[in-house]
Write a protein that holds these residues in place. Sequence first.
Motif, PDB file in Angstrom:
ATOM      1  N   ALA A 104      43.581  49.136  41.877  1.00 61.08           N
ATOM      2  CA  ALA A 104      43.282  50.460  42.427  1.00 61.08           C
ATOM      3  C   ALA A 104      41.856  50.905  42.118  1.00 61.08           C
ATOM      4  N   GLY A 105      41.149  50.154  41.287  1.00 64.94           N
ATOM      5  CA  GLY A 105      39.784  50.509  40.944  1.00 64.94           C
ATOM      6  C   GLY A 105      39.657  51.545  39.861  1.00 64.94           C
ATOM      7  N   THR A 106      40.739  51.797  39.117  1.00 66.24           N
ATOM      8  CA  THR A 106      40.716  52.821  38.068  1.00 66.24           C
ATOM      9  C   THR A 106      40.569  52.238  36.665  1.00 66.24           C
ATOM     10  N   LEU A 107      40.502  50.913  36.551  1.00 71.10           N
ATOM     11  CA  LEU A 107      40.323  50.256  35.261  1.00 71.10           C
ATOM     12  C   LEU A 107      39.111  49.343  35.335  1.00 71.10           C
ATOM     13  N   PRO A 108      38.105  49.562  34.501  1.00 71.00           N
ATOM     14  CA  PRO A 108      36.896  48.730  34.553  1.00 71.00           C
ATOM     15  C   PRO A 108      37.188  47.271  34.212  1.00 71.00           C
ATOM     16  N   ASP A 109      36.324  46.398  34.685  1.00 73.20           N
ATOM     17  CA  ASP A 109      36.482  44.966  34.422  1.00 73.20           C
ATOM     18  C   ASP A 109      36.585  44.664  32.935  1.00 73.20           C
ATOM     19  N   SER A 110      35.723  45.281  32.143  1.00 72.78           N
ATOM     20  CA  SER A 110      35.686  44.971  30.714  1.00 72.78           C
ATOM     21  C   SER A 110      37.003  45.329  30.034  1.00 72.78           C
ATOM     22  N   ALA A 111      37.551  46.494  30.370  1.00 77.85           N
ATOM     23  CA  ALA A 111      38.819  46.910  29.768  1.00 77.85           C
ATOM     24  C   ALA A 111      39.964  46.033  30.246  1.00 77.85           C
ATOM     25  N   PHE A 112      39.940  45.662  31.515  1.00 80.68           N
ATOM     26  CA  PHE A 112      40.996  44.810  32.054  1.00 80.68           C
ATOM     27  C   PHE A 112      41.000  43.456  31.364  1.00 80.68           C
ATOM     28  N   GLU A 113      39.850  42.858  31.221  1.00 82.15           N
ATOM     29  CA  GLU A 113      39.767  41.538  30.599  1.00 82.15           C
ATOM     30  C   GLU A 113      40.130  41.597  29.110  1.00 82.15           C
ATOM     31  N   ARG A 114      39.881  42.711  28.483  1.00 82.75           N
ATOM     32  CA  ARG A 114      40.181  42.844  27.064  1.00 82.75           C
ATOM     33  C   ARG A 114      41.679  43.044  26.813  1.00 82.75           C
ATOM     34  N   GLN A 115      42.384  43.674  27.753  1.00 86.55           N
ATOM     35  CA  GLN A 115      43.760  44.092  27.504  1.00 86.55           C
ATOM     36  C   GLN A 115      44.829  43.277  28.229  1.00 86.55           C
ATOM     37  N   SER A 116      44.467  42.556  29.284  1.00 87.71           N
ATOM     38  CA  SER A 116      45.487  41.949  30.143  1.00 87.71           C
ATOM     39  C   SER A 116      45.826  40.496  29.806  1.00 87.71           C
ATOM     40  N   ARG A 117      45.286  39.984  28.735  1.00 85.35           N
ATOM     41  CA  ARG A 117      45.526  38.596  28.303  1.00 85.35           C
ATOM     42  C   ARG A 117      45.222  37.581  29.414  1.00 85.35           C
ATOM     43  N   PRO A 118      44.038  37.655  30.014  1.00 83.42           N
ATOM     44  CA  PRO A 118      43.726  36.702  31.082  1.00 83.42           C
ATOM     45  C   PRO A 118      43.592  35.293  30.545  1.00 83.42           C
ATOM     46  N   TRP A 119      43.798  34.319  31.409  1.00 82.55           N
ATOM     47  CA  TRP A 119      43.641  32.924  31.008  1.00 82.55           C
ATOM     48  C   TRP A 119      42.176  32.641  30.675  1.00 82.55           C
ATOM     49  N   PRO A 120      41.908  31.604  29.859  1.00 78.65           N
ATOM     50  CA  PRO A 120      40.521  31.322  29.453  1.00 78.65           C
ATOM     51  C   PRO A 120      39.566  31.086  30.623  1.00 78.65           C
ATOM     52  N   ASN A 121      40.083  30.570  31.741  1.00 79.17           N
ATOM     53  CA  ASN A 121      39.224  30.308  32.905  1.00 79.17           C
ATOM     54  C   ASN A 121      39.250  31.456  33.906  1.00 79.17           C
ATOM     55  N   TYR A 122      39.641  32.630  33.459  1.00 79.57           N
ATOM     56  CA  TYR A 122      39.745  33.783  34.361  1.00 79.57           C
ATOM     57  C   TYR A 122      38.422  34.103  35.055  1.00 79.57           C
ATOM     58  N   ALA A 123      37.335  34.172  34.294  1.00 74.16           N
ATOM     59  CA  ALA A 123      36.063  34.645  34.842  1.00 74.16           C
ATOM     60  C   ALA A 123      35.588  33.805  36.015  1.00 74.16           C
ATOM     61  N   THR A 124      35.739  32.502  35.912  1.00 70.47           N
ATOM     62  CA  THR A 124      35.249  31.618  36.979  1.00 70.47           C
ATOM     63  C   THR A 124      36.283  31.373  38.075  1.00 70.47           C
ATOM     64  N   ASP A 125      37.565  31.332  37.703  1.00 68.91           N
ATOM     65  CA  ASP A 125      38.576  30.825  38.635  1.00 68.91           C
ATOM     66  C   ASP A 125      39.442  31.899  39.292  1.00 68.91           C
ATOM     67  N   TYR A 126      39.639  33.036  38.640  1.00 64.29           N
ATOM     68  CA  TYR A 126      40.553  34.048  39.188  1.00 64.29           C
ATOM     69  C   TYR A 126      39.890  35.402  39.432  1.00 64.29           C
ATOM     70  N   ARG A 127      38.865  35.716  38.693  1.00 62.55           N
ATOM     71  CA  ARG A 127      38.203  37.008  38.867  1.00 62.55           C
ATOM     72  C   ARG A 127      37.697  37.215  40.290  1.00 62.55           C
ATOM     73  N   PRO A 128      37.098  36.206  40.950  1.00 61.01           N
ATOM     74  CA  PRO A 128      36.658  36.426  42.333  1.00 61.01           C
ATOM     75  C   PRO A 128      37.802  36.842  43.265  1.00 61.01           C
ATOM     76  N   LEU A 129      38.998  36.296  43.041  1.00 62.19           N
ATOM     77  CA  LEU A 129      40.151  36.671  43.865  1.00 62.19           C
ATOM     78  C   LEU A 129      40.551  38.117  43.620  1.00 62.19           C
ATOM     79  N   LEU A 130      40.593  38.524  42.357  1.00 65.25           N
ATOM     80  CA  LEU A 130      40.958  39.896  42.046  1.00 65.25           C
ATOM     81  C   LEU A 130      39.917  40.875  42.572  1.00 65.25           C
ATOM     82  N   GLN A 131      38.658  40.506  42.483  1.00 62.50           N
ATOM     83  CA  GLN A 131      37.613  41.382  43.010  1.00 62.50           C
ATOM     84  C   GLN A 131      37.744  41.530  44.523  1.00 62.50           C
ATOM     85  N   PHE A 132      38.018  40.425  45.203  1.00 63.51           N
ATOM     86  CA  PHE A 132      38.216  40.491  46.648  1.00 63.51           C
ATOM     87  C   PHE A 132      39.398  41.389  46.990  1.00 63.51           C
TER      88      PHE A 132
END
Length: 298
Positions: A104-132
Amino acid sequence: MMLTRLACYCLLFLPLLAFVPAGDRPAYRLFTAQGQVADYDQMLAQLAQADVVLFGEQHNDPMAHWLELQVAKDLAKAKGPGQLVLGMEMFERDVQPLVAQYAAGTLPDSAFERQSRPWPNYATDYRPLLQFAREEKIAIVGTNAPRRYAQQVARGSLAALDKLPAAEKAYFTPLPLKVDYDLPGYKKMTAMFGGDASAHGGGGARNIIQAQALKDATMATYIRRSLGPGQTLLHLNGSYHSDNHDGIVAYLRADSKKPLRIQTLSVVTQSQLQQVDKENVALADYLIVVPDDMTKTY
């Protein structure tokens, strides 16, 4: 004069000709289940008619992640606003509120990555999909059972979940959970871990399969719950969860009163891309064959 001009043209284009590839080096090839060469646009048209598309990835394969993004973009165009949902094994049910806030755009990237337990390859492999998805206002659903519950099952069977409070049971599929130990994927796990994993067998293999089934069934449950009329849910998961049309697919099809149109894709690696290796035939409705020496993301 003509020869002079021809010589000049040849000299002009020699640097370009030097960089023409000696042969075709595709990064991937697309095939149907039975090994016929498939057309991407025709595949996309078929995927757009499905209720659920299960994209079975190899988690560290860059071609899989690039194609997931392309399929998501193209399905969004084909379906129209509000008609595509993105489901992901990579996020567990207890962080779904964070996933929804991010979408919804109400949680900044930094807070989301800190709290959501993303996989180690999140930044390169999944973040572009979530941003889209966030940019296009596409709903994002984390579908997986929290790992801690799967670990409890692996150690002590599904019975370990019985005494959990109702609030925690809401994070996975409703119990009791029926497990079909004869599914091809589960039979492979039996061979991998050893032991008798049948309904009457004992030991670790059966518990490990029950833990896998908890994940498969939970993903299937939340795929169904997140799917609205006319929508297509594109779900990203490890290929083992949907290969052979079992795992998630088996649990999606268990509700015969509400049949779903399901399409599956599976990424496989091979030493050659001219044809599908025998062991990969019929793993999924569409096979994405990638060279086995493709660069890995980890």
